[in-house]
Design a protein around this motif. Structure first.
Motif, PDB file in Angstrom:
ATOM      1  N   THR A 610       0.753  -1.315  -0.144  1.00 29.90           N
ATOM      2  CA  THR A 610       0.116   0.178   0.168  1.00 29.90           C
ATOM      3  C   THR A 610       1.050   1.188  -0.146  1.00 29.90           C
ATOM      4  N   LEU A 611       1.986   1.165   0.917  1.00 29.18           N
ATOM      5  CA  LEU A 611       2.638   2.284   0.840  1.00 29.18           C
ATOM      6  C   LEU A 611       3.551   2.615  -0.589  1.00 29.18           C
ATOM      7  N   GLU A 612       3.815   1.488  -1.124  1.00 25.47           N
ATOM      8  CA  GLU A 612       4.264   1.815  -2.394  1.00 25.47           C
ATOM      9  C   GLU A 612       3.599   2.259  -3.409  1.00 25.47           C
ATOM     10  N   ASP A 613       2.430   1.906  -3.390  1.00 24.58           N
ATOM     11  CA  ASP A 613       1.254   2.242  -4.340  1.00 24.58           C
ATOM     12  C   ASP A 613       0.988   3.902  -4.051  1.00 24.58           C
ATOM     13  N   LEU A 614       0.708   4.085  -2.580  1.00 29.73           N
ATOM     14  CA  LEU A 614       0.499   5.541  -2.393  1.00 29.73           C
ATOM     15  C   LEU A 614       1.561   6.323  -2.726  1.00 29.73           C
ATOM     16  N   THR A 615       2.713   6.109  -2.589  1.00 27.04           N
ATOM     17  CA  THR A 615       4.043   6.750  -3.061  1.00 27.04           C
ATOM     18  C   THR A 615       4.035   6.985  -4.358  1.00 27.04           C
ATOM     19  N   ASN A 616       3.727   6.137  -5.159  1.00 22.47           N
ATOM     20  CA  ASN A 616       3.680   6.234  -6.714  1.00 22.47           C
ATOM     21  C   ASN A 616       2.559   7.057  -6.839  1.00 22.47           C
ATOM     22  N   PHE A 617       1.335   7.283  -6.188  1.00 22.91           N
ATOM     23  CA  PHE A 617       0.219   7.849  -6.474  1.00 22.91           C
ATOM     24  C   PHE A 617       0.561   9.441  -6.371  1.00 22.91           C
ATOM     25  N   PHE A 618       1.592   9.730  -5.389  1.00 26.17           N
ATOM     26  CA  PHE A 618       2.181  11.276  -5.493  1.00 26.17           C
ATOM     27  C   PHE A 618       3.170  11.509  -6.494  1.00 26.17           C
ATOM     28  N   GLU A 619       4.107  10.444  -6.665  1.00 25.69           N
ATOM     29  CA  GLU A 619       5.158  10.736  -7.680  1.00 25.69           C
ATOM     30  C   GLU A 619       4.720  10.965  -9.134  1.00 25.69           C
ATOM     31  N   GLN A 620       3.380  10.521  -9.265  1.00 21.17           N
ATOM     32  CA  GLN A 620       3.266  10.573 -10.802  1.00 21.17           C
ATOM     33  C   GLN A 620       2.376  12.059 -11.144  1.00 21.17           C
ATOM     34  N   THR A 621       2.301  12.516  -9.762  1.00 19.57           N
ATOM     35  CA  THR A 621       1.502  13.865  -9.804  1.00 19.57           C
ATOM     36  C   THR A 621       2.373  15.200 -10.535  1.00 19.57           C
ATOM     37  N   PRO A 622       1.699  15.413 -11.442  1.00 22.40           N
ATOM     38  CA  PRO A 622       2.636  16.785 -12.256  1.00 22.40           C
ATOM     39  C   PRO A 622       2.659  17.899 -11.203  1.00 22.40           C
ATOM     40  N   ASP A 623       3.922  18.837 -11.328  1.00 23.97           N
ATOM     41  CA  ASP A 623       4.236  19.643 -10.264  1.00 23.97           C
ATOM     42  C   ASP A 623       3.369  20.851 -10.459  1.00 23.97           C
ATOM     43  N   HIS A 624       2.738  21.140 -11.522  1.00 25.40           N
ATOM     44  CA  HIS A 624       1.760  22.178 -11.695  1.00 25.40           C
ATOM     45  C   HIS A 624       0.595  21.943 -10.837  1.00 25.40           C
TER      46      HIS A 624
END
Length: 795
Positions: A610-624
């Motif tokens: 779950t932590l890996e998936d949640l981290t991916n969720f945020f890391e895929q988010t564009p900076d804008h």
């Protein structure tokens, strides 16, 4: 954001010390004699631009005009009538069509209000505003953008077509405009009584009371568009009592002949045939009273250079007597500058409920503007004498609470009301009393999810009032009929919930099932508190309905049909917007199990997965941080998600990402809110997160601790509700690169939890956080998990 449940894009004052002193830091304003109001920029979010947002929802949709904290009246410039432009104003527009006395803040789904549109003009009388592109000429005017000034309780602008300066201010139930005219033999103040954001009022009445005063009303029904273009069921009447400082020696009316079979909603009233019809309106002089379907009023004056004329207006939703009484109680006999000073004092008092030290000027401006925006709604709906129109359309006398309106439930249960429980518990009590009374008066016996002026609009999904109720109850805010509130909560769950199938089917199977499960848990919280043990157990079991739409094969939540079968799983299903989810996708909505996060983690495969998936969720988010398929801060379904890292024993990631969101999703600019403001929700998220605390589950007394932006934040506490005088959060060694909490003290004692209880906050005291540039993987986590992480052992 706003989406109608059926279809279509949608969509008391704070206690505190009056004096506010901000500490200066390098490059900041001088601390001496600086108040919170000096940091408010009402232009933040004041755009409906789809182009700037990159998505059909547009941006903040706030208004820049004058208002008071939670006031009934907002005197604001309006640049547009039709389309999805709920505040009636968008910064990029080059012309102004008038100044209205009522506005909505930050909503989509085709807004409402924008009533009593006043415009100063010179020259020949025109009876339509016309088009901004000039294709149809009217009374709208270009304005000098550099002349625009917006401050708490004040707005000013120069209309260049007429060389007229306009200034507006407000009191809670009334407003005032000061016009500075040029020398002209044909100066004028005109009032469009039919105008309404997203449509028109369907009938109007006006009477000349004396040589300086008019009164009347404007009836607004769904036939005239408005909220949801009529689908929101808004049905209200605005009453006014207006006094001019210059005699009405040369006044008149205009009356357009609108055929009975003509539609009069948002697109209709800005169409060329409709405008041409109003353009040919009959001009009526020599009368003192008129009723009709599309009326306007004007008074011509001869003015000398820099002549000031004022217009004072009392507004009521009850009756004409109420509007006059509001006028006489608040602004009669007062100068513009006096009313403005009183409005500013109200804002000083309210905004000083939270004091901050440290941070940059921009951060303070974003913070106090956000706090300002959380104090627009839920606004007063009762008059100064306490009377209000109830859900039965009858007049009700003063009660024990202030009647309030504009409850954007699906948005505001997440951050706005958890913020208000801290800084303004009386407001929360008022809102609950208002919802309970509305359920009573209307005879419906259940809570509306999105209320506007007594309308059961049905906008959005879920049962958010149950969250607000449970959150208030567990925090000791209980000055309403708790038993009746509980019964209405039970009724609401039975009408709108997962009872029939154990989940909810199309079209929004994921969103509805998860939100209904959560609010059933909220009912269980109430039942437990009221000693209803069997009921509590029943609702706790209902709250497990989220499990019924989790597909183990796909490893995620999946929409189900009413016959129990799964809907097809398309390519990129988790990031497919509208797939079983409203205004979101399954990846975004699927994290919403706030009431049973351990159960959700178990379903998702355990902590590490779950932590890996949640981290991916945020890391895929564009900076804008604009509208996107991952952490989409522009819309509410994800607003609790950053705080899940605390529950996953990775609090440093909550700290990292909340700082990142505060930095990227909020700016000191017109485009400074990445999504619709949504009646205080977007701003309340910032206020709490920037302060260093935010709930992960409203209805629980747990507030997550995260990385504060400021060196010190102090919350003033209401002595009528709480024992403490104030609660401070101090961040030592705080800096932009010092994002991570190294250790903490609560009232001088070591504190190793990444959350704090509400009652520890309102008992008063100090939470000290010691910050650093690298994560401390030992602070705030379960020690067994800490050992597991260090040893590299998987779940």
């Amino acid at each position: 954001m706003r989406q109608s449940f059926t279809r279509g894009k949608r969509m008391g004052y704070c206690l505190g010390v009056v004096v506010f002193l901000a500490s200066a830091c390098s490059g900041d304003k001088e601390a001496e004699n600086v108040s919170a109001t000096d940091f408010v920029n009402p232009f933040i979010g004041a755009s409906t631009s789809v182009g700037a947002a990159g998505v059909y929802h547009g941006l903040g949709k706030t208004f820049p005009g004058a208002t008071t904290p939670y006031g009934m009246v907002q005197v604001s410039p309006n640049t547009i009538t039709g389309g999805d432009n709920s505040p009636g104003y968008s910064f990029e527009h080059k012309t102004i069509e008038g100044f209205a006395f009522t506005q909505m803040s930050g909503v989509g789904w085709f807004g409402d209000l924008g009533n009593f549109l006043v415009m100063p003009t010179t020259g020949k009388l025109k009876t339509i505003a016309g088009k901004e592109d000039g294709s149809i000429r009217g009374y709208r005017s270009y304005y000098n953008k550099d002349s625009e000034v917006a401050k708490p309780g004040y707005y000013a602008v120069e209309l260049t077509d007429y060389r007229i300066k306009v200034e507006t201010t407000a009191a809670p139930h009334s407003g005032m405009i000061r016009f500075t005219f040029p020398e002209n033999k044909e100066s004028r103040i005109q009032i469009d009584l039919a105008r309404r954001v997203g449509g028109t009022s369907v009938k109007q009445y006006i009477r000349k009371v004396d040589n300086q005063t008019i009164q009347g009303w404007m009836k607004c029904t769904p036939d005239g568009g408005g909220w949801g273009n009529g689908e929101g069921n808004a049905d209200y009447t605005v009453y006014f009592y207006a006094r001019f400082s210059k005699p009405l020696d040369n006044h008149g009316f205009w009356r357009a002949d609108i055929p009975d079979d003509w539609p009069r909603k948002r697109d209709d009233v800005v169409s060329e045939p409709y405008l041409r019809r109003v353009e040919k309106a009959e001009i009526i002089r020599g009368q003192t009273e008129l009723e009709g379907k599309h009326l306007g009023f004007f008074s011509d004056f001869e003015t000398h250079e820099n002549e000031e004329i004022t217009l004072q207006v009392g507004i009521s939703f009850v009756d004409m007597g109420g509007a006059e009484n509001n006028f006489r109680s608040e602004i009669e006999g007062k100068s513009f500058d006096q009313v403005r000073a009183e409005a500013l004092a109200l804002w000083d008092q309210s905004l000083s409920g939270i004091k901050v030290q440290g941070g940059t000027d921009d951060q303070k401006t974003i913070f106090y503007t956000a706090l300002y925006h959380t104090m627009i709604d839920p606004r007063m709906y009762s008059d100064v004498d306490g009377r209000f129109i109830g859900g039965d359309k009858r007049i009700h006398e003063r009660g024990t609470y202030t009647r309030r309106t504009i409850f954007s439930g699906w948005d505001v249960f997440r951050s706005q009301f958890p913020l208000q429980t801290l800084i303004n518990p009386r407001l929360v009590s008022d809102q609950l009393n208002s919802l309970i009374s509305l359920a009573d008066e209307s005879g419906r016996g259940y809570f509306e999810r999105w209320e506007l002026l007594n309308a059961y609009s049905g906008c959005m999904i879920g049962n958010p009032a149950l969250s607000v109720l449970a959150d208030a109850y567990v925090k000791g805010i209980r000055d309403y009929d708790v038993e009746k509130a509980y019964q209405y909560a039970v009724n609401t769950s039975a009408l709108f919930g997962n009872d029939k199938l154990g989940y909810t089917g199309p079209p929004f199977s994921i969103s509805n099932t998860l939100e209904y499960a959560y609010t059933d848990w909220c009912v269980a919280q109430l039942a437990d508190g009221l000693g209803k043990k069997e009921e509590g157990q029943r609702f706790r079991q209902k709250a497990q309905a989220y499990r019924n739409i989790f597909d183990p094969e796909k490893g995620w939540f999946r929409p189900r049909r009413n016959d129990g079968s799964w809907e097809e799983w398309p390519d990129s299903a988790r990031t497919k917007e509208w797939y079983g989810s409203i205004e979101s996708n399954p990846y975004q909505q699927g994290w919403f199990v706030p009431h049973d996060i351990p159960g959700m983690i178990e379903l998702m495969g355990g902590r590490s997965k779950t932590l890996e998936d949640l981290t991916n969720f945020f890391e895929q988010t564009p900076d804008h941080m604009l509208w996107n398929d991952y952490y989409n801060h522009a819309n509410e379904p994800v607003h609790l998600v950053p705080f899940l890292f605390n529950h996953l024993d990775a609090p440093w990631l909550t700290q990292k990402w909340t700082r990142h969101i505060c930095d990227k999703a909020y700016k000191n600019s017109v485009e400074g809110i990445v999504g619709n403001e949504d009646v205080g929700q977007m701003s309340a998220w910032y206020v709490l997160a920037a302060a260093g605390i935010h709930p992960s589950c409203p209805g629980s007394t747990r507030y997550e601790i995260t990385s504060p932006l400021f060196d010190e934040v102090e919350f003033a506490l209401d002595p009528q509700y709480f024992n403490g005088k104030s609660f401070k959060i101090k961040a030592h060694q705080n800096a932009p690169e010092h994002v991570y909490i190294q250790r903490a003290l609560l009232n001088g004692q070591p504190y190793n939890k990444c959350y704090i209880d509400f009652y520890d906050i309102v008992s008063g005291g100090t939470l000290e956080l010691f910050m650093g540039p690298q994560p401390n993987h030992d602070w705030g986590i379960n020690q067994q998990v800490a050992k597991t992480v260090k040893n590299g052992v998987e779940d």
